[in-house]
Design an enzyme around this catalytic site. Structure first.
Site, PDB file in Angstrom:
ATOM      1  N   TRP A  10       0.834  -1.209   0.000  1.00 47.06           N
ATOM      2  CA  TRP A  10       0.000   0.000   0.000  1.00 47.06           C
ATOM      3  C   TRP A  10       0.865   1.254   0.000  1.00 47.06           C
ATOM      4  O   TRP A  10       1.889   1.316   0.684  1.00 47.06           O
ATOM      5  CB  TRP A  10      -0.878   0.012   1.251  1.00 47.06           C
ATOM      6  CG  TRP A  10      -1.517   1.337   1.560  1.00 47.06           C
ATOM      7  CD1 TRP A  10      -0.940   2.418   2.166  1.00 47.06           C
ATOM      8  CD2 TRP A  10      -2.855   1.727   1.267  1.00 47.06           C
ATOM      9  NE1 TRP A  10      -1.831   3.454   2.275  1.00 47.06           N
ATOM     10  CE2 TRP A  10      -3.030   3.063   1.727  1.00 47.06           C
ATOM     11  CE3 TRP A  10      -3.940   1.103   0.655  1.00 47.06           C
ATOM     12  CZ2 TRP A  10      -4.224   3.760   1.611  1.00 47.06           C
ATOM     13  CZ3 TRP A  10      -5.140   1.796   0.541  1.00 47.06           C
ATOM     14  CH2 TRP A  10      -5.262   3.116   1.013  1.00 47.06           C
ATOM     15  N   ASP A  17      -0.077   9.222   0.610  1.00 46.44           N
ATOM     16  CA  ASP A  17       0.404  10.582   0.371  1.00 46.44           C
ATOM     17  C   ASP A  17       1.874  10.681  -0.049  1.00 46.44           C
ATOM     18  O   ASP A  17       2.748  10.090   0.585  1.00 46.44           O
ATOM     19  CB  ASP A  17       0.255  11.425   1.637  1.00 46.44           C
ATOM     20  CG  ASP A  17      -1.119  11.326   2.259  1.00 46.44           C
ATOM     21  OD1 ASP A  17      -1.950  10.535   1.776  1.00 46.44           O
ATOM     22  OD2 ASP A  17      -1.358  12.041   3.241  1.00 46.44           O
TER      23      ASP A  17
END
EC number: 3.2.1.26
Length: 528
Positions: free
Chosen positions: A60, A63
């Site tokens: 994963w 930002d």
């Protein structure tokens, strides 16, 4: 179903500036699944894995943090779960590049290890401080889930790769006081040095329903003091995540500006990522250094109905000034459209979107963006199609390309707008719904026309990107709706009622601010 080698032109470049849009709440991008966040990735499925966009080898990401150009290398730090393909166990991952296209993964820069960040090393930025080198500012979370601002320094500033980082024990450098929300205080911006001898950084926050951007000052980059009042705030906008604050020139529309530029011919941009909507909004305005206040121009809404960096799947963005090419570059993140279980099975989730340059439009009312020129180095086989007269409802296949990775530039000549549908001002408040009602298969007066991408041979699955032109009787100017509709992109059904069981297939939409005096609309699409 697999993607075929098909791209269709629906009817006949330059990314368009989009105007006001409506609000639509969507599911949070990183919900917490404690039982899944440490489920390790056993293998990576490369089917549908993007080719243009930045991704780590697996797991994963979210930002982008503090992109920076330093000693001949571009550094991209980003939020990453090194243990799985869902949000959790967040660290600062680190990759470097010489060209913003080809990346080398390095070991993580920082990870939770001390009392001031044991609960998480969240988003932040990086600033190059003269005499000290690069310094990371980031949000740490303690065991009580209080958010606080910390700093980290490179072990060896002379190392162009910045491989090792140290988190000094005199952290944190900023704690929420009794007037602030300790669970909503995060994402410090890149700092800038002002002529009064202070460094400044902006931190996002929320008080009840009011979004807030606090400003902090420091003379030595260690001891920071909060200003008496926020640099800006707005009621009924919720948490302001990932703020960004930077100047743009109102006379030079070709070059970017560094943060400490103080010339007269400038405006400032304040961008915030709204946690409620999961979209980003910005205003243009003036920064009063003496008062430490930002005052929007007032030409566009300040909040949910305001201008956006991007009207698609785009969040938590960060800009940096590229000294090498005198430009400001924007990075943003897109979440994954698959279910959580599918993310775990394929071994990855999320991408960093194509970096793009940021400039003020010559009308001085909005920003314009364009993919960095280095992306064109990925172009290979060149196909050209000219002067096709396409009738309404007709499709022409673009042959000879691999549409799972293509850079498509197309210009549509629309001609007369006499048959255009009448524009209703209420359309501005509901472009999403308008795209659903007037989709790519619904014939209008002028449109739809555009591209059908990632299509199967039988068109059971496809993703259309298209325009529809309306006629505004009050201004006698065209209103152009642009849509990217993911609803027909997959036949796969949701696996259950919960967010983690559903695919993310929205219809993105916005009204295009484009001069159609010559009857033309241009589109550039980077597919995968």
């Amino acid at each position: 179903m697999g993607v075929s080698n098909i791209v269709f032109v629906l009817l006949l470049l330059v990314l368009i500036n989009l105007s006001n849009n409506n609000i639509k709440r969507i599911d949070a991008f990183h919900q917490i699944y404690e039982e899944l966040q440490s489920e390790s990735v056993k293998s990576v499925n490369h089917l549908h894995r993007p080719g243009f966009h930045f991704q780590p080898p697996k797991n994963w990401i979210n930002d982008p943090n503090g992109p920076v150009y330093y000693k001949g290398l571009y550094h991209l730090f980003y939020q990453c779960n090194t243990k799985g393909a869902v949000w959790g166990n967040i660290i600062w991952a680190h990759s470097v590049s010489k060209d913003l296209v080809n990346w080398e993964a390095l070991e993580p820069a920082i990870h939770p290890s001390k009392w001031f960040d044991i609960g998480g090393t969240w988003s932040g930025s990086i600033t190059i401080v003269p005499g000290k080198g690069p310094i990371i500012l980031y949000t740490g979370v303690n065991k009580n889930q209080t958010q606080m601002q910390n700093y980290a320094i490179p072990e060896d500033p002379s190392d162009p790769y910045l491989r090792k980082w140290i988190k000094p024990d005199d952290n944190p450098i900023a704690m929420p006081d009794y007037t602030m929300n300790g669970s909503a205080f995060r994402d410090p911006t890149t700092a800038w040095f002002s002529k009064d001898g202070h460094w400044r950084t902006v931190v996002g926050s929320r008080r009840k329903h009011r979004g807030i951007a606090y400003i902090y000052r420091s003379r030595d980059f260690k001891h920071w003091v909060k200003a008496k009042h926020p640099i800006h705030s707005k009621q009924s906008t919720g948490m302001w995540e990932c703020p960004d604050f930077f100047p743009v020139s109102i006379t030079d529309f070709e070059n970017g500006l560094d943060l400490d530029y103080t010339g007269a011919n400038t405006k400032h941009v304040l961008k915030v990522s709204l946690d409620i909507t999961r979209y980003e909004y910005y205003t243009l305005g003036k920064y009063d250094l003496k008062e430490d206040r930002y005052i929007p121009d007032g030409n566009t809404p300040d909040g949910w109905d305001g201008l956006r960096f991007d009207y698609g799947n785009f969040y938590a963005s960060k800009t940096f000034f590229d000294y090498k090419k005198n430009r400001r570059v924007l990075w943003g993140w897109a979440n994954e459209s698959d279910t959580v279980q599918d993310d775990i099975m394929k071994g990855w989730a999320g991408i960093q979107l194509i970096p793009r340059t940021v400039l003020l439009d010559s009308n001085k009312k909005q920003l314009v963006f364009w993919p960095v020129e280095e992306i064109e180095s990925l172009r290979g086989h060149y196909i050209r199609m000219n002067n096709h007269n396409i009738k309404m409802g007709q499709r022409i296949e673009v042959k000879g390309i691999t549409p799972a990775q293509a850079d498509v530039e197309v210009t549509f000549y629309v001609g007369s707008l006499e048959k255009a549908e009448t524009f209703d001002p209420s359309f501005m408040l509901k472009p999403f719904e308008l795209c659903k009602i007037k989709g790519s298969n619904v014939t209008g007066g002028v449109g739809p026309f555009g591209l059908i991408t990632l299509a199967t041979p039988d068109l059971e699955e496809y993703t259309p990107v298209f325009f529809r032109v309306f006629k505004d009787t009050s201004t006698h100017k065209p209103k152009v709706l642009m849509c990217s509709d993911a609803r027909p992109s997959s036949l796969k059904q949701d696996q259950g009622p919960l967010a983690k069981d559903r695919m993310y297939k929205p219809s993105f939409a916005g009204f295009v601010d484009v001069d159609m005096a010559d009857g033309r609309i241009s589109l550039r699409s980077l597919i995968y």
